[in-house]
Scaffold this active site. Structure first.
Site, PDB file in Angstrom:
ATOM      1  N   LYS A  81     151.997 -21.282 -59.734  1.00  0.00           N
ATOM      2  CA  LYS A  81     151.665 -20.654 -58.454  1.00  0.00           C
ATOM      3  C   LYS A  81     150.752 -19.441 -58.643  1.00  0.00           C
ATOM      4  O   LYS A  81     149.772 -19.302 -57.928  1.00  0.00           O
ATOM      5  CB  LYS A  81     152.930 -20.144 -57.745  1.00  0.00           C
ATOM      6  CG  LYS A  81     153.842 -21.210 -57.204  1.00  0.00           C
ATOM      7  CD  LYS A  81     154.921 -20.596 -56.303  1.00  0.00           C
ATOM      8  CE  LYS A  81     155.799 -19.560 -56.973  1.00  0.00           C
ATOM      9  NZ  LYS A  81     156.689 -20.091 -58.006  1.00  0.00           N
TER      10      LYS A  81
ATOM     11  N   ARG B 157     160.990 -17.236 -50.445  1.00  0.00           N
ATOM     12  CA  ARG B 157     161.852 -17.852 -51.450  1.00  0.00           C
ATOM     13  C   ARG B 157     163.228 -18.194 -50.889  1.00  0.00           C
ATOM     14  O   ARG B 157     164.053 -18.765 -51.599  1.00  0.00           O
ATOM     15  CB  ARG B 157     162.042 -16.890 -52.619  1.00  0.00           C
ATOM     16  CG  ARG B 157     161.094 -17.131 -53.789  1.00  0.00           C
ATOM     17  CD  ARG B 157     161.486 -16.139 -54.857  1.00  0.00           C
ATOM     18  NE  ARG B 157     161.089 -16.484 -56.188  1.00  0.00           N
ATOM     19  CZ  ARG B 157     160.009 -15.983 -56.800  1.00  0.00           C
ATOM     20  NH1 ARG B 157     159.189 -15.207 -56.155  1.00  0.00           N
ATOM     21  NH2 ARG B 157     159.785 -16.292 -58.053  1.00  0.00           N
TER      22      ARG B 157
ATOM     23  N   ARG C  66     154.482 -18.292 -71.651  1.00  0.00           N
ATOM     24  CA  ARG C  66     153.433 -17.653 -70.847  1.00  0.00           C
ATOM     25  C   ARG C  66     153.335 -16.138 -71.000  1.00  0.00           C
ATOM     26  O   ARG C  66     154.315 -15.447 -71.241  1.00  0.00           O
ATOM     27  CB  ARG C  66     153.585 -18.029 -69.380  1.00  0.00           C
ATOM     28  CG  ARG C  66     154.742 -17.367 -68.694  1.00  0.00           C
ATOM     29  CD  ARG C  66     154.727 -17.770 -67.235  1.00  0.00           C
ATOM     30  NE  ARG C  66     155.868 -17.231 -66.543  1.00  0.00           N
ATOM     31  CZ  ARG C  66     156.090 -17.417 -65.256  1.00  0.00           C
ATOM     32  NH1 ARG C  66     155.249 -18.137 -64.542  1.00  0.00           N
ATOM     33  NH2 ARG C  66     157.139 -16.896 -64.685  1.00  0.00           N
TER      34      ARG C  66
ATOM     35  N   ARG D  25     156.661 -12.033 -70.110  1.00  0.00           N
ATOM     36  CA  ARG D  25     157.464 -11.398 -69.064  1.00  0.00           C
ATOM     37  C   ARG D  25     158.903 -11.274 -69.546  1.00  0.00           C
ATOM     38  O   ARG D  25     159.416 -12.161 -70.209  1.00  0.00           O
ATOM     39  CB  ARG D  25     157.432 -12.250 -67.795  1.00  0.00           C
ATOM     40  CG  ARG D  25     156.141 -12.129 -67.059  1.00  0.00           C
ATOM     41  CD  ARG D  25     156.039 -13.093 -65.919  1.00  0.00           C
ATOM     42  NE  ARG D  25     157.267 -13.223 -65.134  1.00  0.00           N
ATOM     43  CZ  ARG D  25     157.277 -13.678 -63.894  1.00  0.00           C
ATOM     44  NH1 ARG D  25     156.161 -14.018 -63.296  1.00  0.00           N
ATOM     45  NH2 ARG D  25     158.413 -13.812 -63.250  1.00  0.00           N
TER      46      ARG D  25
ATOM     47  N   ARG E  41     166.762 -18.783 -63.383  1.00  0.00           N
ATOM     48  CA  ARG E  41     165.744 -18.786 -62.326  1.00  0.00           C
ATOM     49  C   ARG E  41     165.542 -20.196 -61.778  1.00  0.00           C
ATOM     50  O   ARG E  41     165.320 -20.382 -60.583  1.00  0.00           O
ATOM     51  CB  ARG E  41     164.436 -18.195 -62.850  1.00  0.00           C
ATOM     52  CG  ARG E  41     164.556 -16.688 -63.006  1.00  0.00           C
ATOM     53  CD  ARG E  41     163.420 -16.092 -63.782  1.00  0.00           C
ATOM     54  NE  ARG E  41     162.156 -16.246 -63.096  1.00  0.00           N
ATOM     55  CZ  ARG E  41     160.996 -16.403 -63.716  1.00  0.00           C
ATOM     56  NH1 ARG E  41     160.954 -16.458 -65.031  1.00  0.00           N
ATOM     57  NH2 ARG E  41     159.897 -16.514 -63.024  1.00  0.00           N
TER      58      ARG E  41
END
Ligand code: AMP
Length: 213
Positions: A14, A89, A126, A153, A164
């Site tokens: 996203k 969300r 990532r 992150r 998550r």
């Protein structure tokens, strides 16, 4: 004035897709995750609480996030349109967004679909910019937007990733059903190279716009 909502689980791409779509149209990408990371760095007590929730893979409360979006949408650069990344969300947020955008054109909603195995794999590797939060693409040494330092992150550790994904399935997945019947809803296959996903998103948005003319 056009508003694009990009839906999809953590790791669906996203952020990257929102950034490139927004840049190509000259409109802002509004990421609640980025705003939350920035305010958490500023360090007020309430913001530290939000940071703890984020680091554990939980959602920050609806009122806080809706407040952030309400304020951000009122800024001058959002008047011509924007891309929402990471909001809504929850169903409460989706309903709040409909009310906030009452007088604007209908939302264009694109759901990026990616299988769970691919997501977990992607999230482990990532990097994002420590300065502006922009996601990095494979092989980058520094942020493509501001030249800042890239780092993983803190919420991308294995256990947090699992959490998550669970939160997504329980709280965010129902939003797809909330939007699915709208004529401005599309889904794209996110399990392909970035450029192909970007092309599919552009085609999906174009089909919505043409479909309404
Ligand atoms: P993101 O960068 O979009 O993956 O968001 C990172 C974290 O920020 C999420 O795991 C949540 O803890 C929090 N967050 C971002 N957007 C929202 C939202 N719309 N509602 C609740 N929490 C959010």
């Amino acid at each position: 004035m056009r508003v694009l909502v990009l839906l999809g689980p953590p790791g669906a791409g996203k952020g990257t897709q929102a950034e490139s779509f927004a840049r190509s149209r000259g409109i802002p990408r509004i990421s609640t995750g980025d705003v939350l990371r920035q305010v958490a760095r500023a360090g007020a007590e309430a913001d530290r609480k939000a940071r703890a929730l984020m680091d554990a893979g939980h959602l920050v409360d609806d009122d806080t996030v809706i407040g952030i979006v309400r304020e951000r949408l009122a800024a001058a650069d959002a008047a011509r349109g924007f891309v929402l990344d990471g909001f809504p969300r929850t169903l409460v947020q989706a309903e709040a967004l409909d009310l906030l955008l009452d007088d604007r054109e209908p939302l264009v909603i694109v759901d990026i679909e990616v299988p769970d195995e691919t997501l977990a794999q992607r999230l482990r590797g990532r990097l994002v910019c420590q300065g502006c939060g922009t996601p990095a693409t494979v092989g980058m040494q520094a942020c493509g937007k501001c030249g800042g330092t890239l780092a993983p992150r803190t919420d991308d550790e294995f256990a947090v990733v699992q959490q998550r994904l669970k939160v997504y399935a329980a709280q965010s997945r129902p939003i797809v059903e909330y939007y699915r019947r709208r004529p401005t809803f599309r889904s794209v296959d996110g399990d392909q190279p970035q450029e192909a996903v970007a092309a599919d998103i552009a085609a999906a948005v174009a089909s919505v716009v043409w479909g309404r003319q």
